[in-house]
Scaffold this motif. Structure first.
Motif, short mmCIF file in Angstrom:
data_model
loop_
_atom_site.label_atom_id
_atom_site.label_comp_id
_atom_site.label_asym_id
_atom_site.label_seq_id
_atom_site.Cartn_x
_atom_site.Cartn_y
_atom_site.Cartn_z
N GLU A 1 -12.25 -0.73 5.78
CA GLU A 1 -11.05 -1.54 5.54
C GLU A 1 -10.42 -1.13 4.22
O GLU A 1 -11.11 -1.02 3.19
N THR A 2 -9.11 -0.88 4.25
CA THR A 2 -8.37 -0.48 3.05
C THR A 2 -7.23 -1.45 2.81
O THR A 2 -6.43 -1.71 3.70
N HIS A 3 -7.16 -2.00 1.57
CA HIS A 3 -6.22 -3.07 1.24
C HIS A 3 -5.11 -2.63 0.29
O HIS A 3 -4.37 -3.47 -0.22
N GLN A 4 -5.01 -1.34 0.01
CA GLN A 4 -3.90 -0.86 -0.82
C GLN A 4 -3.61 0.59 -0.46
O GLN A 4 -4.44 1.30 0.11
N GLN A 5 -2.40 1.04 -0.78
CA GLN A 5 -2.02 2.42 -0.49
C GLN A 5 -2.91 3.39 -1.26
O GLN A 5 -3.29 3.13 -2.41
N GLU B 1 0.53 2.76 4.29
CA GLU B 1 1.09 1.42 4.52
C GLU B 1 0.13 0.28 4.21
O GLU B 1 0.47 -0.88 4.39
N ALA B 2 -1.08 0.58 3.75
CA ALA B 2 -2.09 -0.46 3.56
C ALA B 2 -1.72 -1.42 2.44
O ALA B 2 -1.30 -1.01 1.36
N THR B 3 -1.87 -2.73 2.69
CA THR B 3 -1.65 -3.77 1.68
C THR B 3 -2.72 -4.84 1.87
O THR B 3 -3.45 -4.86 2.87
#
Length: 311
Positions: A35-39, A92-94
Motif C-alpha cells: 500500500e502506497t499513500h503518497q506519490q 496518483e497515490a494519496t
C-alpha cells in the motif's frame, strides 16, 4: 475487482507511506499486500521466487527489464520470474486514495507441477510442450482469475489448519489459467497476422470475420479439418475455454465496442454481434460486465462527455 478483507487489516501495520508491506506466509507461497499513500517514483522491488503481481486499487507505472513500461491498473496482473527487478512509479497515490497491489510469490516447484499437469493432458497442437513462454506477461484478469485471487486473500488471512492445502490447489489452478490465458492471447495475435499458420488461429479468424453466422462445433471442426471431439478438446485445452464460450466472448467484444458509439442503439448492437436472442444477450452481457447493455451504454456516454470536458 479484488477487495482486501478485514482479516488483512487486522494484521497490517502502517509503517511506511510508500509500499507499506504486509506479509501473509504459507509453506509454499507468500502473499504480500503493498500500500502506497503518497506519490513516489523509481521504487525498486525484487522477489527471489516467481511472482504474480495484481493491482487492487490506484495506478502504478511499471518499468521491467527487457520490456516496455506500462500503466498498471486495477483488474490487471503481470507474472514475473524470480529475481526480476521492478522499478515502480506511483503518479496518483494519496492518503485518501492509496495504491494497493498484491504480489503472490510461489515456488518454482509449484510452477513446474502445474505445467506438468497440462503436458500430461496433452502437448500443444504444434507438438510443443507447455511452458511459461513470456515471463513478463501483462494481462487483464478474467472472472475466474479474479475469483481465485479473492479466495487466496481469504485463505492466507484465515486461521484454518488445512489452509496450506487449499492454497496449493488454488495456486495450481491459477498458474494453469494464466498459461491458458497467455496461449489464448498468442492465438488472437496470430489470427490477426498469420491466421493460416495453424488450425486454431484460422478458426479464430473465421469466427471473428463471421460473428453473426451460425457457428456450430460441427461446422468449425470441418473448417479446421479435425474431428469434432479432437477440435473441441484441442481448443479448450489450449485456450482454457470451449469454442462456444469463446464465440460468446467475441460477440460480447463486438457488442461492447458498438455500445460505446452514441449513434448505435442497444438493439442494433445486439443484431450486429450475432446473438440469436435479445433476452439472452441482455442476460449474458450483464453477467459478464455487471451492467445491462443499456446501463453500459449510458455509462460510456457519461465517460465520453467527461473526456470532452462537457459539464
Amino acid at each position: 475487482m479484488i477487495d482486501l478483507n478485514a482479516a488483512h487489516y487486522e494484521k497490517r501495520k502502517l509503517i511506511s507511506l510508500v509500499e507499506n508491506r504486509t506479509i501473509h506466509s504459507l509453506n509454499n507461497a507468500e502473499l504480500n499486500i503493498f500500500e502506497t499513500h503518497q506519490q513516489a517514483s523509481q521504487v525498486l522491488l525484487k522477489f527471489s521466487e516467481p511472482v504474480l503481481a495484481s493491482m487492487i486499487k490506484g495506478k502504478k507505472v511499471m518499468h521491467l527489464e527487457n520490456t516496455h513500461s506500462f500503466g498498471f491498473l486495477p483488474g490487471e496482473s503481470v507474472i514475473l520470474p524470480s529475481n526480476e527487478l521492478m522499478c515502480i512509479d506511483f503518479p496518483e497515490a494519496t492518503e485518501q486514495n492509496p495504491t494497493q497491489c498484491l504480489a503472490l510469490a510461489f515456488s518454482e516447484t509449484k510452477l513446474k507441477e502445474a505445467v506438468e499437469i497440462l503436458n500430461n493432458r496433452g502437448t500443444k497442437q504444434n507438438g510443443k510442450e507447455w511452458s511459461m513462454t513470456d515471463y513478463n506477461y501483462h494481462f487483464t484478469n478474467d472472472i475466474a482469475i479474479n475469483q481465485i485471487l479473492q479466495r487466496l486473500i481469504f485463505i492466507f488471512t484465515e486461521k484454518h489448519p488445512s489452509k496450506d492445502i487449499f492454497a496449493d490447489l488454488l495456486i495450481q489452478e491459477l498458474i494453469i489459467r494464466i498459461l491458458q490465458t497467455e496461449s489464448k492471447s498468442i492465438y488472437l495475435k496470430k489470427a490477426l497476422t498469420d491466421s493460416n499458420n495453424d488450425r486454431i488461429s484460422f478458426v479464430i479468424k473465421y469466427i471473428q470475420d463471421n460473428i453473426t453466422e451460425d457457428l456450430s462445433i460441427e461446422f468449425l471442426s470441418e473448417k479446421a479439418y479435425m474431428s469434432e471431439s479432437n477440435f473441441y478438446r484441442t481448443f479448450k485445452h489450449e485456450l482454457g475455454s470451449s469454442p462456444n464460450d469463446f464465440i460468446i466472448e467475441e460477440r460480447l467484444k463486438v457488442a461492447e465496442s458498438l455500445l460505446r458509439n452514441p449513434k448505435i442503439s442497444v438493439k442494433e448492437a445486439y443484431m450486429a454481434s450475432g446473438f440469436n436472442s435479445f433476452s439472452y444477450f441482455c442476460r449474458i452481457f450483464k453477467k459478464k460486465k455487471n451492467l445491462s447493455p443499456t446501463e453500459f451504454k449510458e455509462k460510456s456516454r457519461f465517460l465520453n462527455v467527461e473526456k470532452r470536458g462537457i459539464k
